[in-house]
Enzyme design. Structure first.
Site, short mmCIF file in Angstrom:
data_model
loop_
_atom_site.label_atom_id
_atom_site.label_comp_id
_atom_site.label_asym_id
_atom_site.label_seq_id
_atom_site.Cartn_x
_atom_site.Cartn_y
_atom_site.Cartn_z
N ASP A 144 0.83 -1.21 0.00
CA ASP A 144 0.00 0.00 0.00
C ASP A 144 0.86 1.26 0.00
OD1 ASP A 144 0.71 -0.85 2.65
OD2 ASP A 144 -0.87 0.39 3.53
N GLU A 161 -0.05 -1.73 5.70
CA GLU A 161 0.97 -1.31 6.69
C GLU A 161 0.74 0.13 7.12
OE1 GLU A 161 4.56 0.39 8.41
OE2 GLU A 161 3.60 1.03 6.56
N GLU A 162 0.32 0.95 6.15
CA GLU A 162 0.18 2.39 6.45
C GLU A 162 -0.97 2.65 7.42
OE1 GLU A 162 2.42 4.36 5.74
OE2 GLU A 162 3.42 3.73 3.89
ZN LIG Z 1 6.66 1.82 4.48
#
Ligand SMILES: [Zn+2]
Length: 429
Positions: free
Chosen positions: A99, A162-163
């Site tokens: 992402d 992840e973000e």
């Molecule tokens: Zn990253």
């Protein structure tokens, strides 16, 4: 350190694959995987599968059903690709998030164009972290082609979210056993932390919402009510005069970068008291009210030398102190998120192999760093119970999330050589 002859063979192979690396990075940037909302995860996972399956990687696409943000419109897809070696041995896993964050303003390049200009490839995610993903893929492919008789296994994963906390990505895979120590022994996350920097872990995180309570009344007669904002003001005052100076005294042995983060920190993330902000098109006046509630979200980052119970107690002690000093003071506190600090040992094999590769490729010693914020290593550590994990990859950390983000081709090649040499060290020699 592995035999230099083997290293030279792999490095020559990686130099030959430069154009392939550029095309791969451009392809990845051209798949717009904006998160939120979490677009095109399936597309990028299929792209990675279609690239790796013909190279004898066994590929699995895994949807993280019912994780935060997962829906039929925006499903959370992940891919795990595994290439078995010729004999038994350990597994090295490269994990990258697929992402990218929102674009923001001030771009002068096409954010999803993957434009190559000199040594730079531009685009959202070029630095964080599609460049790292591409470099790890090229490193793994060149390695398995050059040393087909390697021991153990090489894995590459592309993961979601992840973000936004990684719950539909690494956390989900860890819960499903993909990072179990029986399956994976070493993890490298090619986040952009600097070409000569090995990131051993991160500080801890504790987010909480504090609420002070009051009593609503007419604003012309505030003595008939009890102002929750004034109560919160007393909390802020206690933080300013006692807590912030105390936090500044708590220093850490963790090599956190930037250096300002080598202490306990506290951010006040938001503050709301009294009436809600009116809608932008509302042209009237506010009403005369004594606020009955004020809320504040705090973001406390803590050190490996601290434990989370003490961090929590520090805040409840502060609130209790204010309570003992103020008539009518009452409060609530609610935890929003917690992440335990983690730091991989410097003598872990994945660390020593990457460190000797950095020395060999760049001609200088590795620098050991700790991230001020957390990333997917937290899930590998806590849920997966796997301790041999580092972040190492190309790209300049300061460019992450910025307009005109780019990654340097030369840095991707160098990092691929370093990751490749680490593979030789862990799986061949
Ligand atoms: Zn990253």
């Amino acid at each position: 350190m592995p035999d230099q002859n083997k290293i030279d063979r792999l490095n020559a192979e990686l130099d030959r694959r430069r154009d392939d690396l550029i095309a791969l990075t451009q392809d990845l940037i051209r798949i717009p995987t904006l998160n939120p909302p979490g677009e095109n995860y399936r597309l990028i996972c299929e792209y990675l599968r279609d690239r790796l399956a013909p190279r004898y990687f066994q590929c699995e696409l895994i949807r993280a059903h019912d994780t935060p943000g997962d829906s039929e419109k925006y499903p959370r897809w992940n891919v795990v690709a595994r290439r078995e070696g010729a004999r038994a041995g350990e597994c090295v896993h490269f994990n990258s998030h697929t992402d990218v964050v929102e674009l923001g303003e001030d771009w002068t390049r096409d954010p999803f164009g993957g434009e190559l200009d000199g040594d730079r490839i531009y685009g959202r995610g070029a630095c964080d972290m599609k460049g790292g993903l591409a470099a790890s893929i090229i490193a793994a492919e060149a390695f398995v082609d050059t040393f087909p008789d390697f021991a153990g296994a090489v894995e590459i994963s592309g993961t979601a979210d992840e973000e936004t906390g990684g719950f539909g990505g690494v956390a989900y895979l860890a819960e499903k056993g993909f990072f179990a120590p029986t399956r994976v022994q070493h993890v490298i996350i090619p986040e952009p932390l600097g070409l000569d920097c090995i990131c051993l872990g991160h500080r801890g995180v504790w987010w909480a919402e504090i609420e002070t309570k009051g009593r609503i009344a007419h604003g012309s007669m505030p003595f008939l009510g009890d102002c929750a904002v004034r109560h919160m003001g007393a909390v802020l005052n206690e933080m300013e005069t006692a807590l912030y100076p105390a936090l500044a005294q708590k220093r850490t042995e963790m090599p956190v970068i930037p250096k300002g983060a080598r202490q306990s920190t506290l951010n006040i993330n938001s503050f709301h008291g009294g009436q809600d902000e009116p809608e932008p098109d509302f042209t009237g006046l506010p009403s005369a009210m004594v606020p009955h509630s004020a809320r504040m979200v705090i973001d406390r980052r803590f050190l490996i030398e601290e434990n989370i119970e003490d961090v929590q107690k520090e805040i409840t002690d502060l609130l209790e102190k204010v309570k003992s000093e103020r008539d009518g003071f009452s409060y609530g506190i609610r935890e929003i998120q917690r992440v335990i600090p983690t730091m991989t040992a410097k003598d872990a094999p994945v660390v020593t192999s990457v460190a000797s590769a950095i020395q060999n490729v760049l001609g200088k010693p590795a620098e050991y760093v700790i991230s001020p914020g957390s990333y997917d290593q937290k899930h590998i550590d806590r849920i997966g119970q796997l301790k041999n994990c580092i972040a190492y990859g190309p790209g300049i950390l300061e460019l992450a999330h910025q307009p005109d983000e780019y990654v340097e081709v030369s840095a991707m090649i160098d990092s691929a050589k370093i990751m490749g040499q680490s593979l030789i060290d862990l799986l061949v020699d």
